[in-house]
Design a protein around this motif. Sequence first.
Motif, PDB file in Angstrom:
ATOM      1  N   ASP A  80       0.821  -1.208   0.000  1.00 48.96           N
ATOM      2  CA  ASP A  80       0.000   0.000   0.000  1.00 48.96           C
ATOM      3  C   ASP A  80       0.855   1.258   0.000  1.00 48.96           C
ATOM      4  N   MET A  81       1.989   1.207   0.691  1.00 58.75           N
ATOM      5  CA  MET A  81       2.902   2.356   0.697  1.00 58.75           C
ATOM      6  C   MET A  81       3.407   2.653  -0.712  1.00 58.75           C
ATOM      7  N   LEU A  82       3.807   1.600  -1.431  1.00 60.05           N
ATOM      8  CA  LEU A  82       4.297   1.784  -2.796  1.00 60.05           C
ATOM      9  C   LEU A  82       3.181   2.267  -3.715  1.00 60.05           C
ATOM     10  N   GLN A  83       1.974   1.746  -3.511  1.00 59.78           N
ATOM     11  CA  GLN A  83       0.833   2.193  -4.309  1.00 59.78           C
ATOM     12  C   GLN A  83       0.552   3.668  -4.057  1.00 59.78           C
ATOM     13  N   PHE A  84       0.675   4.099  -2.815  1.00 58.81           N
ATOM     14  CA  PHE A  84       0.473   5.500  -2.433  1.00 58.81           C
ATOM     15  C   PHE A  84       1.417   6.387  -3.246  1.00 58.81           C
ATOM     16  N   VAL A  85       2.708   6.070  -3.212  1.00 63.42           N
ATOM     17  CA  VAL A  85       3.710   6.892  -3.900  1.00 63.42           C
ATOM     18  C   VAL A  85       3.454   6.914  -5.405  1.00 63.42           C
ATOM     19  N   THR A  86       3.235   5.743  -5.979  1.00 64.00           N
ATOM     20  CA  THR A  86       3.036   5.647  -7.426  1.00 64.00           C
ATOM     21  C   THR A  86       1.806   6.411  -7.879  1.00 64.00           C
ATOM     22  N   SER A  87       0.725   6.287  -7.123  1.00 62.86           N
ATOM     23  CA  SER A  87      -0.526   6.949  -7.489  1.00 62.86           C
ATOM     24  C   SER A  87      -0.371   8.465  -7.516  1.00 62.86           C
ATOM     25  N   VAL A  88       0.297   9.011  -6.502  1.00 63.14           N
ATOM     26  CA  VAL A  88       0.472  10.466  -6.431  1.00 63.14           C
ATOM     27  C   VAL A  88       1.387  10.956  -7.553  1.00 63.14           C
ATOM     28  N   VAL A  89       2.472  10.240  -7.786  1.00 64.16           N
ATOM     29  CA  VAL A  89       3.409  10.636  -8.841  1.00 64.16           C
ATOM     30  C   VAL A  89       2.716  10.643 -10.197  1.00 64.16           C
ATOM     31  N   LYS A  90       1.932   9.609 -10.479  1.00 65.71           N
ATOM     32  CA  LYS A  90       1.219   9.551 -11.756  1.00 65.71           C
ATOM     33  C   LYS A  90       0.191  10.669 -11.879  1.00 65.71           C
ATOM     34  N   SER A  91      -0.372  11.096 -10.766  1.00 60.95           N
ATOM     35  CA  SER A  91      -1.344  12.184 -10.799  1.00 60.95           C
ATOM     36  C   SER A  91      -0.693  13.522 -11.124  1.00 60.95           C
ATOM     37  N   CYS A  92       0.599  13.632 -10.807  1.00 60.04           N
ATOM     38  CA  CYS A  92       1.309  14.898 -11.007  1.00 60.04           C
ATOM     39  C   CYS A  92       2.118  14.942 -12.296  1.00 60.04           C
ATOM     40  N   TYR A  93       2.575  13.778 -12.752  1.00 65.19           N
ATOM     41  CA  TYR A  93       3.528  13.753 -13.858  1.00 65.19           C
ATOM     42  C   TYR A  93       3.045  12.830 -14.968  1.00 65.19           C
ATOM     43  N   ASP A  94       2.877  13.386 -16.159  1.00 65.81           N
ATOM     44  CA  ASP A  94       2.497  12.605 -17.327  1.00 65.81           C
ATOM     45  C   ASP A  94       3.773  12.228 -18.073  1.00 65.81           C
ATOM     46  N   GLN A  95       4.156  10.950 -18.014  1.00 64.42           N
ATOM     47  CA  GLN A  95       5.417  10.526 -18.622  1.00 64.42           C
ATOM     48  C   GLN A  95       5.386  10.629 -20.140  1.00 64.42           C
ATOM     49  N   THR A 129       3.753  12.947 -22.065  1.00 65.89           N
ATOM     50  CA  THR A 129       3.877  14.334 -22.524  1.00 65.89           C
ATOM     51  C   THR A 129       4.944  15.114 -21.763  1.00 65.89           C
ATOM     52  N   GLY A 130       5.350  14.592 -20.584  1.00 66.09           N
ATOM     53  CA  GLY A 130       6.326  15.315 -19.771  1.00 66.09           C
ATOM     54  C   GLY A 130       5.731  16.466 -18.996  1.00 66.09           C
ATOM     55  N   SER A 131       4.408  16.625 -19.028  1.00 66.65           N
ATOM     56  CA  SER A 131       3.766  17.740 -18.318  1.00 66.65           C
ATOM     57  C   SER A 131       3.725  17.457 -16.818  1.00 66.65           C
ATOM     58  N   TYR A 132       3.966  18.498 -16.033  1.00 67.20           N
ATOM     59  CA  TYR A 132       3.994  18.394 -14.578  1.00 67.20           C
ATOM     60  C   TYR A 132       2.944  19.325 -14.000  1.00 67.20           C
ATOM     61  N   ALA A 192      10.936  13.223  -3.792  1.00 62.77           N
ATOM     62  CA  ALA A 192      12.193  12.793  -4.408  1.00 62.77           C
ATOM     63  C   ALA A 192      11.951  12.216  -5.799  1.00 62.77           C
ATOM     64  N   THR A 193      10.875  11.454  -5.959  1.00 59.63           N
ATOM     65  CA  THR A 193      10.562  10.872  -7.261  1.00 59.63           C
ATOM     66  C   THR A 193      10.219  11.947  -8.279  1.00 59.63           C
ATOM     67  N   LEU A 194       9.414  12.920  -7.871  1.00 57.26           N
ATOM     68  CA  LEU A 194       9.049  14.012  -8.775  1.00 57.26           C
ATOM     69  C   LEU A 194      10.276  14.832  -9.172  1.00 57.26           C
ATOM     70  N   ASP A 195      11.171  15.084  -8.213  1.00 62.18           N
ATOM     71  CA  ASP A 195      12.403  15.820  -8.520  1.00 62.18           C
ATOM     72  C   ASP A 195      13.255  15.036  -9.523  1.00 62.18           C
ATOM     73  N   HIS A 196      13.351  13.729  -9.317  1.00 57.03           N
ATOM     74  CA  HIS A 196      14.148  12.884 -10.213  1.00 57.03           C
ATOM     75  C   HIS A 196      13.573  12.901 -11.629  1.00 57.03           C
ATOM     76  N   MET A 197      12.261  12.787 -11.737  1.00 51.77           N
ATOM     77  CA  MET A 197      11.631  12.780 -13.060  1.00 51.77           C
ATOM     78  C   MET A 197      11.788  14.134 -13.751  1.00 51.77           C
ATOM     79  N   SER A 198      11.721  15.210 -12.973  1.00 48.04           N
ATOM     80  CA  SER A 198      11.925  16.534 -13.548  1.00 48.04           C
ATOM     81  C   SER A 198      13.344  16.687 -14.072  1.00 48.04           C
ATOM     82  N   GLN A 199      14.320  16.150 -13.335  1.00 46.65           N
ATOM     83  CA  GLN A 199      15.708  16.234 -13.766  1.00 46.65           C
ATOM     84  C   GLN A 199      15.926  15.450 -15.050  1.00 46.65           C
ATOM     85  N   ILE A 200      15.260  14.296 -15.156  1.00 53.09           N
ATOM     86  CA  ILE A 200      15.362  13.504 -16.382  1.00 53.09           C
ATOM     87  C   ILE A 200      14.816  14.289 -17.564  1.00 53.09           C
TER      88      ILE A 200
END
Length: 213
Positions: free
Chosen positions: A44-59, A61-64, A124-132
């Motif tokens: 559930d912890m991993l699902q929590f993180v993944t769900s929020v990241v996907k809600s903020c970052y569209d891989q 289109t790259g839109s944040y 941290a995940t959102l920062d990493h994806m933004s850097q990519i």
Amino acid sequence: MADKIKRISVNAFDKVLHESPANQVAIDWHGNELVITPTLSLEDMLQFVTSVVKSCYDQETGSYTPENKYFAIYGCVLALYANFTLPKNLSHRYDLIYRTDAVGTVLCHINIDQYNEICSAINATLDHMSQIQIESANKQVAALYSSLENIESTMSELFKNVTPESFNGIMGALAGGKIDEGKIMQAYLDSKRESANGVSQDATPPIEMTTKE
């Protein structure tokens, strides 16, 4: 020599876990039984993180959209830490999250250390994806500059023997749609052939521009 320290076995560790208070709290919430799980499982912890990241970052289109972050976090708090059912309609869900005390009630009964670590992992995940995305954009810009330099080099080679008068003729012909691309290329190839045969390029007569009839 000191005696070897005896390690606590997994069985003994499990016994302490099972003797701990149940990982659920049931309280009355406006006449409803609210069941809260203070500490999430690993899944559930991993699902929590993944769900929020996907809600903020569209891989794709790259839109944040950072404005989605806390909205998504609070939705996961209600759905994963507690037994709330959330509507699919986002406007409806937003009102339930921000216009009731549901989130505050749940947060008062959860493992706040775990919750803070989840939020840190999300950031941290959102920062990493933004850097990519930044690095990818920089590579694309570098490739574009390289392409422009190659074009500039090619054009310089192509027109290095063209006199100012001929160049003006080219511009006029381009504007009028009368340029004969085949004859330009033939003149260029003739110039290169003469150079290869030992004729100085400086002595090569200027390319005469011809227009289509």
